[in-house]
Enzyme design. Structure first.
Site, short mmCIF file in Angstrom:
data_model
loop_
_atom_site.label_atom_id
_atom_site.label_comp_id
_atom_site.label_asym_id
_atom_site.label_seq_id
_atom_site.Cartn_x
_atom_site.Cartn_y
_atom_site.Cartn_z
N ASP A 85 -7.59 -2.24 14.24
CA ASP A 85 -9.06 -2.52 13.70
C ASP A 85 -9.27 -3.57 12.76
O ASP A 85 -10.18 -3.84 12.19
CB ASP A 85 -9.61 -1.13 13.06
CG ASP A 85 -8.85 -0.64 11.82
OD1 ASP A 85 -7.81 -1.53 11.17
OD2 ASP A 85 -9.22 0.17 11.23
N GLU A 89 -9.59 -1.61 5.17
CA GLU A 89 -10.25 -1.17 6.37
C GLU A 89 -11.54 -2.05 6.67
O GLU A 89 -12.02 -2.54 5.76
CB GLU A 89 -10.86 0.29 6.64
CG GLU A 89 -9.53 1.29 6.47
CD GLU A 89 -8.73 1.66 7.57
OE1 GLU A 89 -8.81 0.23 8.53
OE2 GLU A 89 -7.97 2.42 7.96
N HIS A 101 -7.48 -4.41 10.08
CA HIS A 101 -7.18 -4.36 8.51
C HIS A 101 -5.74 -4.95 8.29
O HIS A 101 -5.05 -5.21 9.16
CB HIS A 101 -7.08 -2.67 8.44
CG HIS A 101 -5.98 -1.87 8.67
ND1 HIS A 101 -5.85 -0.84 9.35
CD2 HIS A 101 -4.64 -2.17 8.54
CE1 HIS A 101 -4.74 -0.02 9.59
NE2 HIS A 101 -3.90 -1.09 9.15
N ASP A 158 0.76 -1.24 0.00
CA ASP A 158 0.08 0.13 -0.01
C ASP A 158 0.90 1.11 -0.07
O ASP A 158 1.98 1.21 0.09
CB ASP A 158 -1.08 0.05 1.29
CG ASP A 158 -0.33 -0.50 2.66
OD1 ASP A 158 1.31 -0.23 2.45
OD2 ASP A 158 -1.00 -0.82 3.37
C1 GLP Z 1 -0.70 0.33 8.64
C2 GLP Z 1 -0.38 -0.20 7.45
C3 GLP Z 1 -0.36 -1.76 7.48
C4 GLP Z 1 0.20 -2.31 8.96
C5 GLP Z 1 -0.61 -1.75 10.09
C6 GLP Z 1 0.07 -1.86 11.39
O1 GLP Z 1 -1.51 1.34 8.43
N1 GLP Z 1 -0.95 0.00 6.17
O2 GLP Z 1 0.05 -2.57 6.24
O3 GLP Z 1 0.47 -3.74 8.91
O4 GLP Z 1 -1.12 -0.47 9.81
O5 GLP Z 1 1.01 -1.00 11.56
P1 GLP Z 1 2.03 -0.98 12.74
O6 GLP Z 1 2.89 -2.53 12.22
O7 GLP Z 1 2.88 0.20 12.81
O8 GLP Z 1 1.13 -1.37 13.87
#
Ligand code: GLP
Length: 260
Positions: free
Chosen positions: A136, A143, A138, A67
């Site tokens: 959440d 989302e 995702h 992404d």
């Molecule tokens: C982000 C990314 C995800 C990631 C998630 C968790 O927004 N788009 O690919 O896995 O949220 O992030 P973190 O690893 O910083 O907790």
């Protein structure tokens, strides 16, 4: 889903890197699906260390990131393209043209998303998709309420994700509201999925992903449909799982040929 509970994030990251390295050693032209966020940092450190020791060669590997924020170019420090260069690509021998991150500055976003899907297909599909999980539920930036059959497309972030990710920006107002993300369907097409989740803030999402109903309300729960999905969690992220004893039992009783 295979659930592996490790004492700390460090062991989980090392195990994930070992799995990725074994894939690359067996298939020089491996296609990796990569993730950003704080969760995979240890994984990238491990792979970079293995590369520095001469243990893995990335020369023929190809990568596709999950992404990117819409509106942020690759030189913006909060863009995922920048993140990947800083934390991984600059530390291993991978040519820039073999790495793919959705273009947050694409003028025609729908056309760019179709081209991204085509590029993945032309590369032969993703062999190993690395994933983190949002609080959440995702995956990528899919989302809650994302179609479980979705493909790469534009998404609007939830307020919760904007708040979660504000720590990387000067303020929540600066967090882009829109993103380009592989769809849940794109992720499910990967031949193997490897999910990492660390810390107590992920415990509820992990429990819903592994043991809850399969629902668009928790996009990560779609991974229950995947034939080869491994979840690596530390004790804190595993805290709300009900079948912990069974997951540990399975790990302890793995046949020798599966341990290789
Ligand atoms: C982000 C990314 C995800 C990631 C998630 C968790 O927004 N788009 O690919 O896995 O949220 O992030 P973190 O690893 O910083 O907790």
């Amino acid at each position: 889903m295979e659930v592996i509970i490790t004492p700390s994030a460090r062991e989980a990251s090392a195990e994930a890197a070992r799995i990725a390295a074994a894939l690359i050693r067996g298939k020089r032209r491996a296609v990796l699906g990569l993730a950003t966020g704080s969760t995979p940092l240890g994984f990238y450190d491990e792979l970079a260390a293995m590369h520095a020791r001469g243990e893995i060669d990335f020369a023929e590997v190809m990568t596709f990131n999950l992404d990117e924020y819409v509106g942020l170019g690759p030189d913006h420090p909060q863009s995922y393209a920048f993140f990947m260069r800083e934390h991984f690509f600059s530390r291993v021998n991978i040519a820039h043209w073999r790495t793919h991150v959705p273009n947050g500055l694409a003028v025609d976003i729908p056309a760019h998303c179709v081209a991204y899907e085509t590029a993945i297909a032309e590369a032969g599909g993703i062999d190993l998709q690395l994933l983190g999980v949002g609080t959440d539920g995702h995956i990528g930036f899919n989302e809650p309420s994302s179609s479980l059959g979705s493909r790469t497309r534009l998404k609007t972030l939830s307020e919760r994700t904007v708040t979660d990710n504000a720590r990387h920006f000067a303020s929540a107002e600066e967090v882009p509201r829109h993103v380009i993300t592989m769809g849940v369907g794109t992720i499910l097409d990967a031949r193997r999925c490897l999910v990492l989740a660390f810390g107590k803030q992920k415990a509820a999402a992990v429990a819903a992903m592994v043991e809850g109903p399969i629902t668009a309300d928790v996009p990560a729960s779609a991974l229950q449909f995947h034939a080869a999905c491994t979840l690596l969690v530390d004790e804190a992220a595993a805290a709300k799982l009900k079948r912990v004893d069974y997951y540990r039992w399975v790990c302890a009783n793995k046949p020798a040929w599966q341990r290789a």
